[in-house]
Design an enzyme around this catalytic site. Structure first.
Site, PDB file in Angstrom:
ATOM      1  N   TYR A  57     -15.471  10.837   3.055  1.00  8.35           N
ATOM      2  CA  TYR A  57     -14.261  11.347   2.416  1.00  8.35           C
ATOM      3  C   TYR A  57     -14.631  12.770   1.818  1.00  8.35           C
ATOM      4  O   TYR A  57     -15.257  12.731   0.687  1.00  8.35           O
ATOM      5  CB  TYR A  57     -14.017  10.195   1.103  1.00  8.35           C
ATOM      6  CG  TYR A  57     -13.300   8.946   1.669  1.00  8.35           C
ATOM      7  CD1 TYR A  57     -12.991   8.719   3.021  1.00  8.35           C
ATOM      8  CD2 TYR A  57     -13.162   7.742   0.839  1.00  8.35           C
ATOM      9  CE1 TYR A  57     -12.586   7.415   3.372  1.00  8.35           C
ATOM     10  CE2 TYR A  57     -12.812   6.698   1.433  1.00  8.35           C
ATOM     11  CZ  TYR A  57     -12.332   6.303   2.541  1.00  8.35           C
ATOM     12  OH  TYR A  57     -11.862   5.186   3.190  1.00  8.35           O
ATOM     13  N   LEU A 205      -0.014   0.713  -0.744  1.00  7.59           N
ATOM     14  CA  LEU A 205       1.136   1.372  -0.946  1.00  7.59           C
ATOM     15  C   LEU A 205       1.733   1.892   0.493  1.00  7.59           C
ATOM     16  O   LEU A 205       2.702   2.743   0.615  1.00  7.59           O
ATOM     17  CB  LEU A 205       1.096   2.408  -1.838  1.00  7.59           C
ATOM     18  CG  LEU A 205       0.668   1.957  -3.188  1.00  7.59           C
ATOM     19  CD1 LEU A 205       0.220   3.249  -4.385  1.00  7.59           C
ATOM     20  CD2 LEU A 205       1.566   1.159  -3.971  1.00  7.59           C
ATOM     21  N   THR A 211       5.823   3.227  -2.612  1.00 14.81           N
ATOM     22  CA  THR A 211       6.186   3.763  -3.873  1.00 14.81           C
ATOM     23  C   THR A 211       7.529   3.916  -4.095  1.00 14.81           C
ATOM     24  O   THR A 211       8.086   4.210  -4.967  1.00 14.81           O
ATOM     25  CB  THR A 211       5.434   4.969  -4.614  1.00 14.81           C
ATOM     26  OG1 THR A 211       6.055   6.048  -3.936  1.00 14.81           O
ATOM     27  CG2 THR A 211       3.869   4.905  -4.355  1.00 14.81           C
TER      28      THR A 211
HETATM   29  N1  LIG Z   1     -10.997   2.547   7.097  1.00 22.48           N
HETATM   30  C1  LIG Z   1     -11.109   2.261   6.035  1.00 22.48           C
HETATM   31  O1  LIG Z   1     -12.045   1.647   5.560  1.00 22.48           O
HETATM   32  C2  LIG Z   1      -9.833   2.784   4.843  1.00 22.48           C
HETATM   33  C3  LIG Z   1      -8.784   3.443   5.398  1.00 22.48           C
HETATM   34  C4  LIG Z   1      -7.677   3.846   4.534  1.00 22.48           C
HETATM   35  C5  LIG Z   1      -7.889   3.587   3.344  1.00 22.48           C
HETATM   36  N2  LIG Z   1      -8.964   2.992   2.751  1.00 22.48           N
HETATM   37  C6  LIG Z   1      -9.333   2.765   1.305  1.00 22.48           C
HETATM   38  O2  LIG Z   1      -8.136   2.255   0.828  1.00 22.48           O
HETATM   39  C7  LIG Z   1      -7.642   3.181  -0.247  1.00 22.48           C
HETATM   40  C8  LIG Z   1      -6.385   2.839  -0.362  1.00 22.48           C
HETATM   41  O3  LIG Z   1      -5.507   3.412   0.779  1.00 22.48           O
HETATM   42  P1  LIG Z   1      -4.857   4.586   0.907  1.00 22.48           P
HETATM   43  O4  LIG Z   1      -5.248   5.978  -0.132  1.00 22.48           O
HETATM   44  O5  LIG Z   1      -5.061   5.014   2.194  1.00 22.48           O
HETATM   45  O6  LIG Z   1      -3.501   4.625   0.810  1.00 22.48           O
HETATM   46  P2  LIG Z   1      -2.462   3.985  -0.382  1.00 22.48           P
HETATM   47  O7  LIG Z   1      -3.144   3.586  -1.589  1.00 22.48           O
HETATM   48  O8  LIG Z   1      -1.374   3.095   0.157  1.00 22.48           O
HETATM   49  O9  LIG Z   1      -1.676   5.336  -0.880  1.00 22.48           O
HETATM   50  C9  LIG Z   1      -2.316   6.073  -1.641  1.00 22.48           C
HETATM   51  C10 LIG Z   1      -1.133   7.464  -2.078  1.00 22.48           C
HETATM   52  O10 LIG Z   1       0.052   7.099  -2.172  1.00 22.48           O
HETATM   53  C11 LIG Z   1       0.303   7.999  -3.306  1.00 22.48           C
HETATM   54  N3  LIG Z   1       0.495   7.389  -4.702  1.00 22.48           N
HETATM   55  C12 LIG Z   1      -0.264   6.352  -5.228  1.00 22.48           C
HETATM   56  N4  LIG Z   1      -0.105   5.927  -6.343  1.00 22.48           N
HETATM   57  C13 LIG Z   1       1.473   6.263  -6.423  1.00 22.48           C
HETATM   58  C14 LIG Z   1       2.464   6.003  -7.476  1.00 22.48           C
HETATM   59  N5  LIG Z   1       1.913   5.009  -8.303  1.00 22.48           N
HETATM   60  N6  LIG Z   1       3.494   6.845  -7.351  1.00 22.48           N
HETATM   61  C15 LIG Z   1       3.500   7.286  -6.618  1.00 22.48           C
HETATM   62  N7  LIG Z   1       2.847   7.796  -5.536  1.00 22.48           N
HETATM   63  C16 LIG Z   1       1.586   7.386  -5.589  1.00 22.48           C
HETATM   64  C17 LIG Z   1      -0.574   8.868  -3.489  1.00 22.48           C
HETATM   65  O11 LIG Z   1      -0.297  10.137  -2.504  1.00 22.48           O
HETATM   66  P3  LIG Z   1       0.932  11.431  -2.846  1.00 22.48           P
HETATM   67  O12 LIG Z   1       1.218  11.550  -3.991  1.00 22.48           O
HETATM   68  O13 LIG Z   1       0.411  12.566  -2.075  1.00 22.48           O
HETATM   69  O14 LIG Z   1       2.123  10.623  -1.785  1.00 22.48           O
HETATM   70  C18 LIG Z   1      -1.932   8.251  -3.045  1.00 22.48           C
HETATM   71  O15 LIG Z   1      -2.809   9.038  -2.413  1.00 22.48           O
HETATM   72  C19 LIG Z   1      -8.342   4.540  -0.073  1.00 22.48           C
HETATM   73  O16 LIG Z   1      -8.283   5.367  -0.982  1.00 22.48           O
HETATM   74  C20 LIG Z   1      -9.882   4.103   0.398  1.00 22.48           C
HETATM   75  O17 LIG Z   1     -10.601   3.806  -0.497  1.00 22.48           O
HETATM   76  C21 LIG Z   1     -10.206   2.536   3.672  1.00 22.48           C
END
Ligand SMILES: NC(=O)c1ccc[n+]([C@@H]2O[C@H](COP(=O)([O-])OP(=O)(O)OC[C@H]3O[C@@H](n4cnc5c(N)ncnc54)[C@H](OP(=O)(O)O)[C@@H]3O)[C@@H](O)[C@H]2O)c1
Length: 329
Positions: A57, A205, A211
């Protein structure tokens, strides 16, 4: 105080809402170092005791920001889970040797400023890696050196998860689970519980879709995976918007809106929906601002969703979303 759940067999309890640290590293448009640090501080101020990151990351930036924030705060450290494997280039099963993985671990130890990683997860390796006993023998040997306290896997598919939990020593499985990705509850969670393996629910999310803030006019920076990976051009397409076509997802979100409890955000509703599954140990929403961290932590206080609400969310999934994703992962 956020509620906690036991993290598999490790003896640690972690908050059921943790912090996903991908976006504060990179690949989500610009997040300044000051914003990244403030966002993580807000999550920890809100009581979260679990952080998920990876060595790739921001090519280590996420791990180094975590190190800096934890040094600023002092006190009891949260549980920090990182991942290894994606620095392999090409990313092939043969690369998952003990020597390569230990090299990646050494770099994460330096980035995080610790002598031992709380949890090392294999980072969505090729399926063949889960079938190789030597992979897990190697991890057990590294654990014996004291460089990692525990190891687990982050998987793309349920089938990989089912193989992984049969391998000795695996304490956790990270998998996509959200209102748009419901199949893990049908065919994996009971097995995970029986095996006493922790389940980390990622992409909760659906990359921000759940969201409720997005529309057909939403735009994303060129270096945001929501611009460049919608069809899996850079990595598995399921990691972006949970693999749901954008227009389909927007229609489904509109149908979910009436289900959001009065006074709650849709983000908190989406996270609470995940926590209705007792096999889930921790859900790890990503965030880019302190306000997002706070909104996500607030999901812990929402009362359980009613059976009617759960059934209605399932109906929306079955009718609109499942045809696009259900058989794929
Ligand atoms: N292969 C793997 O192992 C893998 C792959 C993916 C993710 N992950 C892990 O899973 C975690 C979570 O998944 P993700 O970050 O991909 O997606 P997610 O949690 O579904 O979405 C995160 C994004 O949504 C927006 N957001 C978050 N909270 C919010 C709120 N309360 N209100 C409005 N917008 C909000 C932000 O982006 P914006 O503000 O730009 O919209 C944020 O970056 C990652 O950080 C990572 O640690 C692991």
């Amino acid at each position: 105080m956020l509620s906690t759940r036991p993290f598999g067999p490790t003896g640690h309890d972690v908050t059921s809402i943790g912090f996903g640290a991908w976006a504060i590293g990179g690949t989500w448009g610009e997040v300044t170092e000051a914003d990244a640090k403030a966002t993580l501080h807000a999550a920890l101020d809100g009581g979260m005791t679990f952080i998920d990151t990876a060595d790739v990351y921001g090519d280590g930036r996420s791990e180094r920001i975590i190190r800096a924030v934890l040094a600023e705060r002092g006190g009891t450290r949260p549980f920090v889970a990182t991942k290894a494997g994606r620095r392999l280039s090409p990313h092939l099963a043969e690369g998952y040797t003990r020597a390569n993985i230990e090299g990646f671990i050494d770099r994460s130890l330096a980035n995080l400023g610790v002598d031992c990683l709380d949890l090392l997860q294999l980072h969505c390796p090729p399926t063949a890696v889960y079938l190789e006993a030597t992979t897990f023998d190697g991890l057990a040997e590294i654990k014996a050196t004291g460089k990692i306290a525990a190891f687990g896997v982050s998987v793309e598919t349920i089938e990989e998860a089912r193989i992984a939990i049969r391998q000795p020593g695996v304490v956790s499985v990270q998998i996509i689970y959200n209102i748009f990705r419901q199949r893990p509850a049908e065919v994996f969670f009971a097995e995970a519980k029986a095996a006493n393996v922790a389940v980390i629910a990622r992409v909760p999310l659906a990359s921000g879709l759940l969201t409720g803030k997005m529309s057909a006019d939403s735009t994303f920076a060129a270096d945001d995976h929501r611009s460049f990976n919608r069809n899996g051009e850079a990595f598995d397409k399921g990691e972006t918007f949970s693999g749901v076509p954008f227009d389909v997802a927007l229609a489904a979100v509109d149908e979910l809106r009436p289900l959001v409890p009065e006074g709650a955000t849709m983000a908190a509703f989406a996270l609470r929906w995940i926590l209705m599954a007792d096999a889930v140990t921790v859900v790890i929403p990503g965030a880019k601002t302190p306000a997002q961290s706070q909104a996500n932590a607030a999901a812990d206080a929402l009362p359980p969703l009613s059976p009617e609400t759960m059934a209605a969310a399932r109906e929306v999934y079955d009718r609109l979303v499942a045809p696009h994703v259900h058989g794929l992962w």
